[in-house]
Each structure stands twice: as structure tokens, then as C-alpha cells.
Design an enzyme around this catalytic site. Structure first.
Site, PDB file in Angstrom:
ATOM      1  N   ASP A  26       0.828  -1.208   0.000  1.00 54.54           N
ATOM      2  CA  ASP A  26       0.000   0.000   0.000  1.00 54.54           C
ATOM      3  C   ASP A  26       0.862   1.257   0.000  1.00 54.54           C
ATOM      4  O   ASP A  26       0.352   2.372  -0.116  1.00 54.54           O
ATOM      5  CB  ASP A  26      -0.997   0.009   1.156  1.00 54.54           C
ATOM      6  CG  ASP A  26      -0.350  -0.099   2.526  1.00 54.54           C
ATOM      7  OD1 ASP A  26       0.896  -0.162   2.620  1.00 54.54           O
ATOM      8  OD2 ASP A  26      -1.094  -0.126   3.529  1.00 54.54           O
TER       9      ASP A  26
ATOM     10  N   GLU B 161       9.068  -4.314  10.819  1.00 54.86           N
ATOM     11  CA  GLU B 161       9.493  -3.024  10.259  1.00 54.86           C
ATOM     12  C   GLU B 161       9.893  -2.031  11.342  1.00 54.86           C
ATOM     13  O   GLU B 161       9.192  -1.869  12.342  1.00 54.86           O
ATOM     14  CB  GLU B 161       8.374  -2.403   9.410  1.00 54.86           C
ATOM     15  CG  GLU B 161       8.771  -1.049   8.837  1.00 54.86           C
ATOM     16  CD  GLU B 161       7.797  -0.474   7.836  1.00 54.86           C
ATOM     17  OE1 GLU B 161       8.040   0.654   7.347  1.00 54.86           O
ATOM     18  OE2 GLU B 161       6.785  -1.137   7.538  1.00 54.86           O
TER      19      GLU B 161
END
Length: 286
Positions: A63, A201
Site C-alpha cells: 500500500d 518493520e
């Protein structure tokens, strides 16, 4: 052996030709835990997928396309329709890698049933092999619901960009002991719920190492640790297409400079009436 349509870039930019292929599978990715590192990059278009596919085990239709392709301020405004259009393009342009499509913000958080509806639609529209969703313990029941119904799920913990408004920015996570424990617990929860891999992340490195050692499925790091079971980057960041480079990105080229120089050369030739030349124009038939 199965077949798909790939693009023959040597003859056309758009004409599909039938070609045999055998893709990697989600179970094959899961079995790479602790073995050869998994290579993953983002892709949003047919041509990018064609170029990256031979070198990658997984292609992520992230995204992040909201920022990279559409110039949006964050991933929050991205829609299912955007993800479906780009996901289908990447599947058409690849033959080897497992294609994973991000589920955008608002398409899965409300309930496991809503998540299933969104994920099933995405897979039907794109032909991708799996979806990725952000969140840890709170999303574990959703991961289990999807996995039990035949939808492979990749988890995503640590810095979760869809939650940027709640997090207050994109800084590294896990600097406090409490937050570190939560991130480790989140990864364990989604792995135990059935995720076939987990993206970690933007966390301090010891967290990524601990998660990699403790969960039974591969970890894929981005701003995490080389000890993860694989790595992912936004391809445009890695190629140097943007001026700003996040700390966790290594620039393997200066594509922005390369493209700018070639565009300038083209512009100079057009203005000097040097292009097009005889090689690029059509003479009357004799």
C-alpha cells in the site's frame, strides 16, 4: 506445471503470450525458515514485476503505492480498488515469485468476516497468492479466521504505517522495554494464529533478532536486522528514485539522476530539431 499469461517485452509492451511457469508457493516460503534468506521487493506495475521477478522470492504489492505512485501523504487513503488494479498488473508481469497484496487501511480491522470479504475479493481480482495485514495481538483472531478458510496471510508488526496517526510518526519502535515486549508478543500472536511469514518493520535490532529466533515462521525485515529470514524494501527507494532515503534503505543506484539526464538530453534534441532523425521517421515508398 501450470500456465499463465506473461508479457513479451521484446515484441510488445502490452500483448500477452502464453508461457509455462511454476511459481514458488506459500508453503515453500514457510519452509525457508532458518535457511537461505528470502528476497522481497515491492512492485506495482507489469514492467517492474517483469524486471524484479527473476531475482525475488516474493513480490509485495504494497500500500506504499499510495505515496510512491499516487503522491498521497500516507498509506491511509489507499483503497481496495487501487490494490486490486496494481496487484493484477504485478501478477501478469511475474511468473516466479509469490505475489503478496497489502490489505489497505479500513478493509479488515472491523471484523474477521469483513477481512475475509476484502481478502477474498482481492485474491479473485488479482490472482495473487496471499494478503498482508498490519497489527499484532489485536489481529490474531483475524489472521486465524483467514488462514483457516484458505487465505494465506503475511503478518506485519513493529512500525505499522497504517497506524501512523496513532503512532505519531515513522520513528523506530521498541525503544522502551514495554513497547519491545509488546512487539515481540504481537509477532508471536500472529505467527501462532497461522501467518506464514511476518514482516518486522522499523524496530531496534535486538527485537528483530529475538522474534526471528522465537517464532516458527520466516521473518522479513525492513529496518530490522540482517538476521531476519529475509528482507524487503520499496524498490523505488532502493533504486534511488526519491531524494529522501530512509535510514534503513541502501541505495543501489541513482535512477532519478539517470532518468533526469536522459530526459534533459531528449529535450535538448527536440529543441534543436535533431530528434526525430531519419532512423525514427518513415520515408515514402519508392
Amino acid at each position: 506445471m501450470s500456465t499463465t499469461f506473461t508479457i513479451d517485452s521484446s515484441t510488445s509492451r502490452a500483448t500477452p503470450v502464453s508461457a509455462p511457469m511454476k511459481r514458488l508457493t506459500v508453503p515453500a516460503v514457510r519452509q525457508r525458515k532458518g535457511k537461505d534468506p528470502l528476497v522481497m521487493l515491492t512492485a506495482y506495475t507489469v514492467r517492474t514485476a517483469q524486471i524484479l521477478d527473476p531475482h525475488c522470492d516474493l513480490l509485495l504489492v504494497g500500500d506504499s503505492l499510495g505515496q510512491v505512485i499516487y503522491g498521497l501523504p500516507s498509506t491511509v487513503p489507499v483503497t481496495l480498488e487501487m490494490m486490486a488494479a496494481h496487484g493484477a498488473a504485478v501478477v501478469r508481469g511475474s511468473y516466479h515469485a509469490v505475489v503478496v497484496v497489502d490489505m489497505p487501511f479500513g478493509s479488515y480491522e472491523a471484523s474477521p468476516e469483513k477481512a475475509f470479504e476484502s481478502a477474498a475479493w482481492l485474491l479473485k481480482q488479482t490472482g495473487a497468492a496471499a494478503v498482508k495485514l498490519e497489527g499484532g495481538t489485536a489481529m490474531a483472531s483475524t489472521v486465524a479466521f483467514l488462514s483457516e478458510r484458505g487465505i494465506p496471510v503475511m503478518g506485519h508488526v513493529g512500525l505499522t504505517p497504517q497506524a501512523v496517526n496513532a503512532l505519531g510518526g515513522y520513528g523506530a519502535r521498541g525503544r522502551s522495554e514495554a513497547e519491545a515486549r509488546k512487539i515481540v508478543g504481537d509477532a508471536q500472536a500472529v505467527a501462532e494464529a497461522g501467518a506464514f511469514a511476518v514482516v518486522i518493520e522499523g524496530v531496534v535490532e535486538p527485537i528483530a533478532i529475538e522474534i526471528t529466533k522465537t517464532i516458527a515462521v520466516p521473518t522479513i525485515g525492513i529496518g530490522a536486522s540482517a538476521e531476519c529470514d529475509g528482507q524487503v524494501l520499496v524498490a523505488e527507494d532502493m533504486l534511488g528514485l526519491f531524494e529522501r532515503t530512509p535510514r534503513f534503505v541502501k541505495r543501489y543506484g541513482d535512477m532519478a539522476g539517470f532518468i533526469g539526464e536522459r530526459a534533459a538530453a531528449y529535450a535538448d534534441e527536440v529543441r534543436a530539431r535533431v530528434f526525430p532523425g531519419s532512423e525514427q521517421t518513415y520515408a515514402p515508398k519508392a
